[in-house]
Design a protein around this motif. Sequence first.
Motif, PDB file in Angstrom:
ATOM      1  N   MET A  58     -34.610 168.184  75.761  1.00 22.80           N
ATOM      2  CA  MET A  58     -35.489 169.066  74.993  1.00 22.80           C
ATOM      3  C   MET A  58     -34.636 169.952  74.078  1.00 22.80           C
ATOM      4  SD  MET A  58     -38.759 170.214  77.130  1.00 22.80           S
ATOM      5  CE  MET A  58     -37.983 171.081  78.451  1.00 22.80           C
ATOM      6  N   THR A  59     -35.184 170.243  72.888  1.00 22.50           N
ATOM      7  CA  THR A  59     -34.455 171.064  71.915  1.00 22.50           C
ATOM      8  C   THR A  59     -33.986 172.375  72.547  1.00 22.50           C
ATOM      9  OG1 THR A  59     -35.830 170.110  70.220  1.00 22.50           O
ATOM     10  CG2 THR A  59     -34.654 172.100  69.610  1.00 22.50           C
ATOM     11  N   ILE A  60     -34.880 173.004  73.353  1.00 24.32           N
ATOM     12  CA  ILE A  60     -34.497 174.300  73.940  1.00 24.32           C
ATOM     13  C   ILE A  60     -33.306 174.149  74.895  1.00 24.32           C
ATOM     14  CG2 ILE A  60     -36.618 175.644  73.708  1.00 24.32           C
ATOM     15  CD1 ILE A  60     -37.328 174.709  76.573  1.00 24.32           C
ATOM     16  N   ASP A  61     -33.232 173.003  75.581  1.00 24.54           N
ATOM     17  CA  ASP A  61     -32.099 172.816  76.501  1.00 24.54           C
ATOM     18  C   ASP A  61     -30.800 172.625  75.727  1.00 24.54           C
ATOM     19  OD1 ASP A  61     -33.680 173.118  78.697  1.00 24.54           O
ATOM     20  OD2 ASP A  61     -34.117 170.981  78.889  1.00 24.54           O
ATOM     21  N   VAL A  62     -30.900 171.881  74.615  1.00 24.85           N
ATOM     22  CA  VAL A  62     -29.689 171.670  73.804  1.00 24.85           C
ATOM     23  C   VAL A  62     -29.207 173.014  73.260  1.00 24.85           C
ATOM     24  CG1 VAL A  62     -28.737 170.532  71.759  1.00 24.85           C
ATOM     25  CG2 VAL A  62     -30.435 169.333  73.153  1.00 24.85           C
ATOM     26  N   ILE A  63     -30.129 173.817  72.729  1.00 30.45           N
ATOM     27  CA  ILE A  63     -29.724 175.113  72.169  1.00 30.45           C
ATOM     28  C   ILE A  63     -29.158 176.014  73.281  1.00 30.45           C
ATOM     29  CG2 ILE A  63     -30.581 177.236  71.055  1.00 30.45           C
ATOM     30  CD1 ILE A  63     -32.330 175.494  69.327  1.00 30.45           C
ATOM     31  N   GLY A  64     -29.770 175.944  74.477  1.00 26.73           N
ATOM     32  CA  GLY A  64     -29.283 176.732  75.612  1.00 26.73           C
ATOM     33  C   GLY A  64     -27.848 176.351  75.964  1.00 26.73           C
ATOM     34  N   GLN A  65     -27.580 175.039  75.963  1.00 26.86           N
ATOM     35  CA  GLN A  65     -26.235 174.558  76.285  1.00 26.86           C
ATOM     36  C   GLN A  65     -25.232 175.051  75.239  1.00 26.86           C
ATOM     37  OE1 GLN A  65     -26.673 170.362  77.113  1.00 26.86           O
ATOM     38  NE2 GLN A  65     -24.453 170.131  76.920  1.00 26.86           N
ATOM     39  N   TRP A  66     -25.618 174.978  73.963  1.00 24.35           N
ATOM     40  CA  TRP A  66     -24.722 175.444  72.894  1.00 24.35           C
ATOM     41  C   TRP A  66     -24.460 176.949  73.012  1.00 24.35           C
ATOM     42  CZ3 TRP A  66     -27.582 172.492  68.383  1.00 24.35           C
ATOM     43  CH2 TRP A  66     -27.165 171.149  68.391  1.00 24.35           C
ATOM     44  N   LEU A  67     -25.510 177.692  73.400  1.00 25.43           N
ATOM     45  CA  LEU A  67     -25.320 179.152  73.522  1.00 25.43           C
ATOM     46  C   LEU A  67     -24.268 179.459  74.588  1.00 25.43           C
ATOM     47  CD1 LEU A  67     -28.946 180.515  73.157  1.00 25.43           C
ATOM     48  CD2 LEU A  67     -26.966 181.423  71.959  1.00 25.43           C
ATOM     49  N   GLN A  68     -24.325 178.684  75.677  1.00 27.09           N
ATOM     50  CA  GLN A  68     -23.326 178.896  76.735  1.00 27.09           C
ATOM     51  C   GLN A  68     -21.934 178.533  76.240  1.00 27.09           C
ATOM     52  OE1 GLN A  68     -24.262 177.250  80.528  1.00 27.09           O
ATOM     53  NE2 GLN A  68     -25.636 178.997  80.821  1.00 27.09           N
ATOM     54  N   GLN A  69     -21.881 177.458  75.455  1.00 23.42           N
ATOM     55  CA  GLN A  69     -20.585 176.963  74.996  1.00 23.42           C
ATOM     56  C   GLN A  69     -19.977 177.838  73.894  1.00 23.42           C
ATOM     57  OE1 GLN A  69     -21.014 172.825  74.081  1.00 23.42           O
ATOM     58  NE2 GLN A  69     -18.900 172.610  73.354  1.00 23.42           N
ATOM     59  N   TYR A  70     -20.822 178.286  72.940  1.00 23.73           N
ATOM     60  CA  TYR A  70     -20.272 178.946  71.735  1.00 23.73           C
ATOM     61  C   TYR A  70     -20.516 180.461  71.690  1.00 23.73           C
ATOM     62  CZ  TYR A  70     -19.924 174.138  70.077  1.00 23.73           C
ATOM     63  OH  TYR A  70     -19.616 172.809  69.964  1.00 23.73           O
ATOM     64  N   GLY A  71     -21.397 180.980  72.555  1.00 25.12           N
ATOM     65  CA  GLY A  71     -21.656 182.425  72.544  1.00 25.12           C
ATOM     66  C   GLY A  71     -22.935 182.779  71.798  1.00 25.12           C
ATOM     67  N   LYS A  72     -23.205 184.097  71.668  1.00 25.02           N
ATOM     68  CA  LYS A  72     -24.512 184.556  71.182  1.00 25.02           C
ATOM     69  C   LYS A  72     -24.704 184.439  69.676  1.00 25.02           C
ATOM     70  CE  LYS A  72     -26.217 187.206  74.929  1.00 25.02           C
ATOM     71  NZ  LYS A  72     -26.907 188.337  75.430  1.00 25.02           N
ATOM     72  N   ILE A  73     -23.676 184.033  68.982  1.00 26.88           N
ATOM     73  CA  ILE A  73     -23.856 183.766  67.551  1.00 26.88           C
ATOM     74  C   ILE A  73     -23.024 182.520  67.209  1.00 26.88           C
ATOM     75  CG2 ILE A  73     -22.184 185.627  66.988  1.00 26.88           C
ATOM     76  CD1 ILE A  73     -23.861 185.993  64.361  1.00 26.88           C
ATOM     77  N   PHE A  74     -23.730 181.489  66.793  1.00 26.59           N
ATOM     78  CA  PHE A  74     -23.016 180.237  66.452  1.00 26.59           C
ATOM     79  C   PHE A  74     -23.846 179.456  65.438  1.00 26.59           C
ATOM     80  CE2 PHE A  74     -25.527 176.817  68.305  1.00 26.59           C
ATOM     81  CZ  PHE A  74     -26.342 177.504  69.208  1.00 26.59           C
ATOM     82  N   GLY A  75     -23.232 178.411  64.877  1.00 22.70           N
ATOM     83  CA  GLY A  75     -23.952 177.641  63.860  1.00 22.70           C
ATOM     84  C   GLY A  75     -24.062 176.170  64.212  1.00 22.70           C
ATOM     85  N   TYR A  76     -25.051 175.531  63.615  1.00 20.98           N
ATOM     86  CA  TYR A  76     -25.125 174.064  63.650  1.00 20.98           C
ATOM     87  C   TYR A  76     -25.709 173.589  62.329  1.00 20.98           C
ATOM     88  CZ  TYR A  76     -30.120 174.567  64.924  1.00 20.98           C
ATOM     89  OH  TYR A  76     -31.450 174.893  64.933  1.00 20.98           O
ATOM     90  N   TYR A  77     -25.575 172.308  62.060  1.00 15.71           N
ATOM     91  CA  TYR A  77     -26.102 171.753  60.811  1.00 15.71           C
ATOM     92  C   TYR A  77     -27.219 170.760  61.113  1.00 15.71           C
ATOM     93  CZ  TYR A  77     -21.846 173.644  58.744  1.00 15.71           C
ATOM     94  OH  TYR A  77     -20.841 174.493  58.335  1.00 15.71           O
ATOM     95  N   ILE A  78     -28.245 170.776  60.252  1.00 19.41           N
ATOM     96  CA  ILE A  78     -29.267 169.716  60.294  1.00 19.41           C
ATOM     97  C   ILE A  78     -29.056 168.964  58.991  1.00 19.41           C
ATOM     98  CG2 ILE A  78     -31.740 169.196  60.216  1.00 19.41           C
ATOM     99  CD1 ILE A  78     -31.143 170.353  62.811  1.00 19.41           C
ATOM    100  N   GLY A  79     -28.576 167.713  59.082  1.00 21.28           N
ATOM    101  CA  GLY A  79     -28.172 167.038  57.846  1.00 21.28           C
ATOM    102  C   GLY A  79     -27.107 167.893  57.177  1.00 21.28           C
ATOM    103  N   TRP A  80     -27.366 168.316  55.954  1.00 19.61           N
ATOM    104  CA  TRP A  80     -26.397 169.190  55.256  1.00 19.61           C
ATOM    105  C   TRP A  80     -26.632 170.667  55.549  1.00 19.61           C
ATOM    106  CZ3 TRP A  80     -28.275 173.102  52.232  1.00 19.61           C
ATOM    107  CH2 TRP A  80     -29.628 173.012  51.890  1.00 19.61           C
ATOM    108  N   LYS A  81     -27.817 171.004  56.088  1.00 20.66           N
ATOM    109  CA  LYS A  81     -28.294 172.386  56.077  1.00 20.66           C
ATOM    110  C   LYS A  81     -27.762 173.201  57.260  1.00 20.66           C
ATOM    111  CE  LYS A  81     -32.815 174.561  55.378  1.00 20.66           C
ATOM    112  NZ  LYS A  81     -32.447 175.505  54.373  1.00 20.66           N
ATOM    113  N   PRO A  82     -27.055 174.302  56.973  1.00 26.77           N
ATOM    114  CA  PRO A  82     -26.551 175.126  58.068  1.00 26.77           C
ATOM    115  C   PRO A  82     -27.623 176.046  58.654  1.00 26.77           C
ATOM    116  CG  PRO A  82     -25.779 175.980  55.952  1.00 26.77           C
ATOM    117  CD  PRO A  82     -26.641 174.781  55.650  1.00 26.77           C
TER     118      PRO A  82
END
Length: 436
Positions: A58-82
Motif C-alpha cells: 500500500m502507498t501508505i506503507d511505502v511512504i511509512g518505510q521511507w520516512l523511517q529510512q530517510y527521516g521527517k523530510i525527504f524527497g521522491y520522484y514520480i516520473g520526472w516530478k519531484p
Amino acid sequence: MGVITLVLILLAAVLAYTVIWVHHRRQQHAVFSRIGIPYVPPHLIYGSNHILRGSGKMTIDVIGQWLQQYGKIFGYYIGWKPTLVVADLDLIKTVLIKDFHNFSNRPKLVINAQPVVNTLVGLRDQRWKDVRSVLAPTFSMVKMKHMAGIMNEKINVLMKIIEEKSSNGENVEMYSIFQGLTLDVISECALAMKTQCQQKQNKDEMFKAVREFLKNAINPAILLALYFPYFASLMSFFSNRLALSGRMTRMIIDHLKGVIAVRRQDIDTRSVDVLQLMLEAAESRYQGNEDDKVWIKHKLLTDEEIIANAWVFMLGGFETTANSLTYTAYLLATHPEVQQRLYEEVCNVTKESGKVTLTYEDVQQLKYLDQVFSESLRLYPPVVTFIMRESADDFKLGDYLIPKDLSILVPIWQIHHDPQYWPDPHTFDPERNVSK
Ligand code: HEM
C-alpha cells in the motif's frame, strides 16, 4: 544517398536524442541532491512510482518505510516530478498556515483534465480564491440546517433497510449500505438529483456509473504524461474525450444543464440544495458602495464552474464519507462499551427534544459522537495522499532552500499514527478527544 547511410543517420539521430533525453531527465532528478535533502534514488523513467504503486504494497506503507529510512523530510520522484514529503509539524504549519500565501496551490494537474480543471481541486491562484469564497458560504451552518431534512429522509430509508435485514436474520454489508446512503444524500444535496441507491443497490444507474468510474479512476494518460511530459497535451486531448464521454460524468453534466435551465426560468424555486445555493451565490452579488450598488455584470461563477464543482462535491464527498462511516461502524461493533455510551448520548438528546429524528442543533449537542468520529478519522483517515501544496516561489523551509514549483506532501496517515503525538497510536480511544 544509400539506404545504409540513411539508416546510420537515423540511428545517430535516435542516439543523440536519447543522450539528450537522459541528460535532461538526470537534471530533473537532481533537485533534491542540489538542495541537500535525502531522497529515494529514482528510476530513470518511473522515478519511484513503480515502488509506490506497483510493488504490491500500500502507498501508505511505502511512504511509512521511507520516512523511517530517510527521516521527517525527504524527497521522491514520480516520473520526472519531484515531491517533498514533510512530516515535521512545525514545517507543516509553515506550509499550510503561516506562509499559506506561498503555498495556496495544489500541485499543477499533470494533464488538463476536464472537468477537474474548473473545480476547487484544479483551479489555481486568484481564481481558486475567488471560487472558494463564493462556494464556502454554501456550507455554512444556516445552509446546512436546510439540508438536514433531506439527510434525515435518507437516514430513515437506511434504518428501514437495516431493520428489515436484521429481522430476517440476514447479514448487513455496511460498506455498500453506507455507499448507497452517501450517494443518495450527495446526489440530492449537491446535484439536485433523486437517486435510490439504498433501495436499488445494483440497479440504480447513478450508483452503477459511479462505481464504474471509481474502478477505472487511475488514468494511464496521467502516468504517461508524468513519464514523458512531451505527451502531456496529447494525453489531455484523449483523456478529456474519454472522461467527458464517461458515463458518470456525462450523466451528471447533462442532468445539471437541464436543472440549471429549469431553475433559471423558475426564479421562485424553493430548492435548498447546494446547486441552488451555487446558482444564487454565482449571480447575486452587488458591487460598489451602499447607495450606489450595481449588479456585477459578469457572473461570479461560469456555468461550467458550477457544474464542475457540483461534480467534484459528489466525487469528493462520496467515498470519503462512506469509508469513514463504515470504519466508525466497525469500531463501534468491536467496542460495544463505546457503542453503548454513544447510544445513551443520542437517547438523552432525543428525549430532551421529544423527537425521534435529530435536528442539526441536536447533532451539535452530541459531544461524545464528535469524540468517537474524530478518533475514527484519526485511525482510518479516508484521504491520505491528497494534502499537497506547491511552492509559488523559492522558499526557505526549515534548513532547506526549496525551489519554486516544488510539490509538497503531508503524510497524514503517518502523522495520525505517530507515537510521539498519539501514545499507543493503534488503539481506538475516543477519550483522546475530550475537549479541554
Ligand atoms: C469524512 C469525510 C471527508 C473527508 C475525510 C475529507 C477530506 C478532505 C481532505 C483531507 C481534503 C484536502 C484538504 C487540503 O488540501 O488541505 C479535502 C478537500 C476537499 N473536499 Fe473533502 N473530505 C470529506 C468530505 C467531503 C464532502 C462531503 C465534500 C463535498 C460536499 C468534500 C469536498 C471536498 C472539496 C471540494 C475539497 C477541495 C477543497 C479546496 O481545495 O478548496 N469533502 N477533503
